[in-house]
Motif scaffolding. Structure first.
Motif, PDB file in Angstrom:
ATOM      1  N   THR A 262       0.855  -1.265  -0.047  1.00 22.65           N
ATOM      2  CA  THR A 262       0.047  -0.108   0.051  1.00 22.65           C
ATOM      3  C   THR A 262       0.819   1.066  -0.019  1.00 22.65           C
ATOM      4  OG1 THR A 262      -0.184   0.406   2.464  1.00 22.65           O
ATOM      5  CG2 THR A 262      -1.731  -1.269   1.654  1.00 22.65           C
ATOM      6  N   HIS A 299      -3.813  10.705  -3.769  1.00 23.14           N
ATOM      7  CA  HIS A 299      -5.198  10.820  -4.449  1.00 23.14           C
ATOM      8  C   HIS A 299      -5.675   9.658  -4.990  1.00 23.14           C
ATOM      9  CE1 HIS A 299      -3.501  14.997  -5.964  1.00 23.14           C
ATOM     10  NE2 HIS A 299      -3.963  15.022  -4.941  1.00 23.14           N
ATOM     11  N   GLU A 300      -7.086   9.829  -5.382  1.00 21.51           N
ATOM     12  CA  GLU A 300      -7.725   8.509  -5.563  1.00 21.51           C
ATOM     13  C   GLU A 300      -8.214   8.642  -7.068  1.00 21.51           C
ATOM     14  OE1 GLU A 300      -8.349   5.922  -3.701  1.00 21.51           O
ATOM     15  OE2 GLU A 300      -7.172   6.772  -1.970  1.00 21.51           O
ATOM     16  N   ASN A 302     -10.524   8.593 -10.171  1.00 25.58           N
ATOM     17  CA  ASN A 302     -11.985   8.840 -10.536  1.00 25.58           C
ATOM     18  C   ASN A 302     -12.546   7.854 -11.346  1.00 25.58           C
ATOM     19  OD1 ASN A 302     -14.435   9.982 -11.686  1.00 25.58           O
ATOM     20  ND2 ASN A 302     -14.028  11.706 -10.295  1.00 25.58           N
ATOM     21  N   ARG A 385      -8.609  12.243 -11.316  1.00 27.43           N
ATOM     22  CA  ARG A 385      -8.642  11.895  -9.878  1.00 27.43           C
ATOM     23  C   ARG A 385      -9.661  12.623  -9.029  1.00 27.43           C
ATOM     24  NH1 ARG A 385      -6.936  16.383  -6.675  1.00 27.43           N
ATOM     25  NH2 ARG A 385      -5.851  17.963  -7.740  1.00 27.43           N
ATOM     26  N   ASN A 386      -9.948  12.271  -8.353  1.00 28.69           N
ATOM     27  CA  ASN A 386     -11.283  12.893  -7.375  1.00 28.69           C
ATOM     28  C   ASN A 386     -10.359  14.359  -6.685  1.00 28.69           C
ATOM     29  OD1 ASN A 386     -13.086  10.814  -7.566  1.00 28.69           O
ATOM     30  ND2 ASN A 386     -12.278   9.781  -5.666  1.00 28.69           N
TER      31      ASN A 386
END
Length: 569
Positions: A262, A299-300, A302, A385-386
């Motif tokens: 991770t 970041h995540e 999208n 990204r979100n």
């Protein structure tokens, strides 16, 4: 309404299966009762609230010029096959057969049916524009119904559909519905925001969602503190960093990182922050291969943005472990962009990094000091990204904040998706056959009730906005059965208030004051009048608003005027 004749069954304990406040309070207050998973009976008190919401919606839809009709809930499969959605909609569509083995569905929405109506009834441009609406039960076979009526399988919806000759007329009708929705939720006294949204399975060119703001909301919405920009997190635009990429200052190095799969583990092991790392995610491609996305470690990805890019399968699906191994030669958790021989998209923020860390495409190993251009070619730059709190607003004014919201309304510019598929045409001024343009506008009526509770409650129960409350006033006499004066005063007040058009819940039960007050606060009636011997001795009554911390005195000889002054329209 006399409480003694009304089957209010309140619950003292929170039901074990109720996860959110609205579900808990609606069950405790006896507004709804569960029949089966995602199916609820609306009890008399809850139905009164539902009907108040319906009334406001109907009044504003009528004011906006929409025409009410009522379409069948059961729809022939042929219409859905004609539009192409019979196979596209997925398992949420409840498919059924009649005794003749003909296929039908229980309608989750009515684009196909209204288009069938329009192509039969509308012949000329002179009949346009027109907007039809209904308030009707819908059914969607949710895989996991939860949160009470917030995400149930059967629900009450207001759905409207407009037909237009051209895009300009559609835009005008869309704006009229935006204004109507703004009036509807304002009249319901809800705190809400309209946000840009993805069109999803309904389709179309543009859509906006209306969200009731609540900490328990399922959806995240981004909003600017500098203007009125707001968007669902799926659609919020993340701008490229204003500062350019720094010059490389570190040499590329491979580091053994056992068991660190991770970003948090990698950052801790390498003693760097997550924003100095990148993560590489492999998804299925539209051609059967895989595509890589690179985003900054903090970041995540999208999914909605990603699945719209060329070469990416829609809906987005992560690559399997076998696909990852074939494309990179290693297991998930150690993937990096260096040396990848597949299509690579990189978010703007990831491309702005220098000297970053990433997977080495080798088990238990990562790379440090990685730099675009020197160690790997620059990937295609995209916004994928979100957004996060503190990002600059895409309008250039202010910064973005993130709030939670409950979607209660959604409006769409459908364009000609359904009218083209189903050949819904009219004759224009030149007598030429043209395909109509469509808009679609929905409000989840049952969800509005739950959202109002999520936004308006305390530790004692519901706090209804005046516009939605099942009753305007609760009349609570103390020791009614033991005091003739209290009983006579309460009966007279009940008659006078009712005659004045005020909806009153008269608690005439032979119950302790504490029980009456607890039920009253649980039900959330906005205004309460208490009739007691001590206050009558002073020629007053006791009044308390449901939101107030303390009671105040109400003159006995002008109760109606006193209440009128405190009621909201």
């Amino acid at each position: 309404m006399r409480v003694s004749a009304y089957p209010i069954v309140s619950l003292r304990d929170v039901p074990a299966d109720a996860e959110v406040v609205s579900h808990q309070l609606m069950l405790r207050a006896g507004l709804i009762r569960r029949l089966a998973g995602g199916l609820f009976t609306w009890m008399p008190m809850g139905l009164k609230v539902l009907r108040r919401a319906e009334r406001i919606i109907r009044e504003e839809m009528d004011r906006a010029g929409a025409l009410e009709l009522l379409m069948p809930t059961v729809q022939p499969a042929e219409l859905w096959q004609e539009s192409g959605r019979w196979d596209q909609f997925g398992p949420e569509l409840l498919r059924i057969k009649d005794r003749h083995d003909r296929l039908y569905c229980y309608g989750p929405t009515h684009e196909e049916v209204i288009t069938e109506v329009a192509r039969k009834e509308l012949r000329s441009y002179k009949q346009l524009p027109v907007n039809f609406y209904q308030v009707q039960i819908k059914f969607r076979d949710e895989i996991r119904p939860r949160f009470g009526v917030m995400r149930s399988r059967e629900f009450l919806m207001k759905d409207a559909y407009s037909f237009h000759l051209d895009p300009a007329s559609l835009a005008e009708g869309y704006n009229r519905m935006f204004d109507a929705y703004t009036r509807i939720f304002s009249r319901m006294q809800l705190r809400f925001r309209a946000v840009d949204a993805d069109t999803g399975s309904i389709g179309g060119n543009r859509s906006q969602e209306f969200h009731v703001l609540a900490d328990s909301g399922e959806d995240a919405i981004a909003f600017s503190d500098g203007d009125d920009y707001a968007a669902n997190l799926e659609m919020a635009v993340a701008l490229p960093p204003a500062a350019g990429r720094a010059t490389a200052s570190q040499a590329l190095a491979e580091v053994r990182t056992p068991g660190t799969k991770t970003i948090a583990d990698v950052a801790a092991f390498l003693k760097v922050t997550a924003d100095r790392c990148v993560k590489t995610l492999l998804v299925e491609g539209s051609d059967g291969g895989v595509v890589a996305f690179v985003v900054r470690g903090d970041h995540e990805l999208n999914a909605v943005k990603a699945q719209k890019l060329p070469g990416v399968a829609n809906p987005l699906k992560m690559a399997s472990a076998a696909q990852v191994a074939e494309a990179t030669g290693c297991e998930p958790g150690f993937i990096g962009p260096v040396g990848l021989n597949i299509k690579v998209y990189a978010d703007h923020s990831a491309l702005a990094l220098a000297d970053f860390a990433c997977g080495a495409n080798k088990a238990d190993h990562h790379l440090t000091g990685v730099n675009w251009g020197r160690d790997l070619p620059g990937a295609e730059a995209v916004d994928v990204r979100n957004v996060v709190a503190g990002d600059p607003s895409p309008t250039g004014k202010g910064t973005l904040g993130i709030a939670r919201g409950i979607e209660v309304g959604h409006i769409f510019q459908l364009g000609r998706k359904y009218s083209e598929a189903m050949q819904a045409t009219v004759l224009d001024e030149q007598g030429k056959s043209v395909t109509m343009w469509m808009g679609c506008y929905g409000i989840g009526v049952t969800r509005v009730v739950a959202a109002a509770i999520e936004q308006n409650h305390d530790e004692r129960g519901i706090i209804w906005p005046d516009a939605l409350a099942p009753f305007q006033v609760s009349l609570v006499p103390i020791n009614l059965q033991r005091s003739d004066r209290v009983r006579e005063t309460a009966e007279k007040l009940y008659a006078e208030l009712t005659a004045a058009g005020i909806d009153v819940m008269f608690d005439d039960r032979d119950a302790r004051p504490g029980v009456k007050f607890a039920d009253d606060e649980l039900l959330g009636i906005p205004h309460r009048i208490v009739v007691g011997e001590k206050s009558l001795d002073r020629g007053v009554l006791e009044y308390r608003h449901r939101r107030a911390a303390a009671s105040e005195e109400c003159p006995l000889d002008d109760v109606i005027g006193f209440l009128r002054g405190r009621m909201q329209s």
